[in-house]
Design a protein around this motif. Sequence first.
Motif: not given
Length: 167
Positions: A38-49, A78-79, A96-99, A101-111
């Motif tokens: 929705p808002v293009e980042p000037a630099q793309l931030r890719l995080c490895l989890v 969990g960060a 499965p629990e960590a996965r 948790q991660l998806f519940s945190e990122i749901t609703g965000h443009p990731l």
Amino acid sequence: MWTSVVCAQADSNAAHAELRAKAVTQVVLGILSYARWPVEPAQLRLCLVGPTEYADDLLKGSTQSTGRPVVVRRLLTGAPQVVDECDAVYIGKLSPEARSQLFSEITGHPLLSISEADDPCTVGSLFCLRVSDTHVAFEVNLDSVARSGVRIHPSVLQLSRRRAVQP
């Protein structure tokens, strides 16, 4: 003689692992190039989890064909900063629990999320890598794409059906 054979095999395995990592980087950068936020980042931030098997080459950082830099960093499972400090998430092996948790945190965000591990690609991730000794391919989860807030160019769907990248 035995030591020479073991060393040669180890060198061969290491070289093949490096080729797989480079092929994964090529596929991941390709996927990212088809995404629009929705808002293009000037630099793309890719995080490895989570622990990853094929992300070593990604950690070197890169630049997209558009010239936009891709900054890559590892985050602990969990960060809390995933939502605020990442545009895309490369997901390694998680419980499965960590996965969940991660998806519940990122749901609703443009990731944009890409799973490396043996993810059935039915829940959560937008893209799921399929890495073998001979190629790297990916699947697309259309439901997750629709809910992500990140627009994916339709051409990526055709790419998911084409031949895979050879390491």
